[in-house]
Design a protein around this motif. Structure first.
Motif, short mmCIF file in Angstrom:
data_model
loop_
_atom_site.label_atom_id
_atom_site.label_comp_id
_atom_site.label_asym_id
_atom_site.label_seq_id
_atom_site.Cartn_x
_atom_site.Cartn_y
_atom_site.Cartn_z
N ALA A 45 0.83 -1.20 0.00
CA ALA A 45 0.00 0.00 0.00
C ALA A 45 0.87 1.26 0.00
O ALA A 45 0.61 2.21 -0.74
CB ALA A 45 -0.93 -0.01 1.20
N ASP A 48 2.57 1.52 -3.40
CA ASP A 48 1.58 1.97 -4.38
C ASP A 48 1.30 3.46 -4.24
O ASP A 48 1.24 4.19 -5.23
CB ASP A 48 0.30 1.17 -4.23
CG ASP A 48 -0.75 1.56 -5.24
OD1 ASP A 48 -0.43 1.56 -6.45
OD2 ASP A 48 -1.89 1.85 -4.83
N LEU A 49 1.16 3.92 -3.01
CA LEU A 49 0.94 5.34 -2.76
C LEU A 49 2.12 6.16 -3.24
O LEU A 49 1.95 7.21 -3.88
CB LEU A 49 0.70 5.57 -1.27
CG LEU A 49 0.34 6.99 -0.86
CD1 LEU A 49 -1.00 7.39 -1.47
CD2 LEU A 49 0.28 7.08 0.66
N SER A 52 2.18 6.25 -7.04
CA SER A 52 1.08 7.11 -7.52
C SER A 52 1.45 8.58 -7.38
O SER A 52 1.20 9.38 -8.30
CB SER A 52 -0.20 6.82 -6.74
OG SER A 52 -0.63 5.52 -6.94
N GLU A 53 2.02 8.93 -6.25
CA GLU A 53 2.45 10.33 -6.06
C GLU A 53 3.54 10.71 -7.04
O GLU A 53 3.56 11.82 -7.56
CB GLU A 53 2.91 10.56 -4.61
CG GLU A 53 1.79 10.59 -3.60
CD GLU A 53 0.82 11.74 -3.85
OE1 GLU A 53 1.29 12.86 -4.15
OE2 GLU A 53 -0.39 11.51 -3.76
#
Length: 60
Positions: A45, A48-49, A52-53
């Motif tokens: 998680a 992934d964060l 994404s950022e």
């Protein structure tokens, strides 16, 4: 039909030979699996964060 009966008899015999874990061992194994799953869920998680950022910053 007779071969199916023979098969299940042999399965029963083999299951009696299995060394089943004791309650304490089973609890330890279960906790190990749960902790590992939670750790990897949090890890992926966060990764992934982060990705994404990073993509959001690149596309702006």
């Amino acid at each position: 039909m007779q071969s199916a009966v023979k098969y299940f008899r042999e399965v029963g015999r083999e299951l009696k030979k299995v060394s089943w874990p004791k309650k304490k061992e089973l609890t330890n194994y279960t906790l190990t699996v749960l902790v590992t799953v939670v750790f990897f869920a949090i890890f992926f998680a966060v990764v992934d964060l982060g990705i994404s950022e990073l993509i959001r910053l690149i596309l702006e």
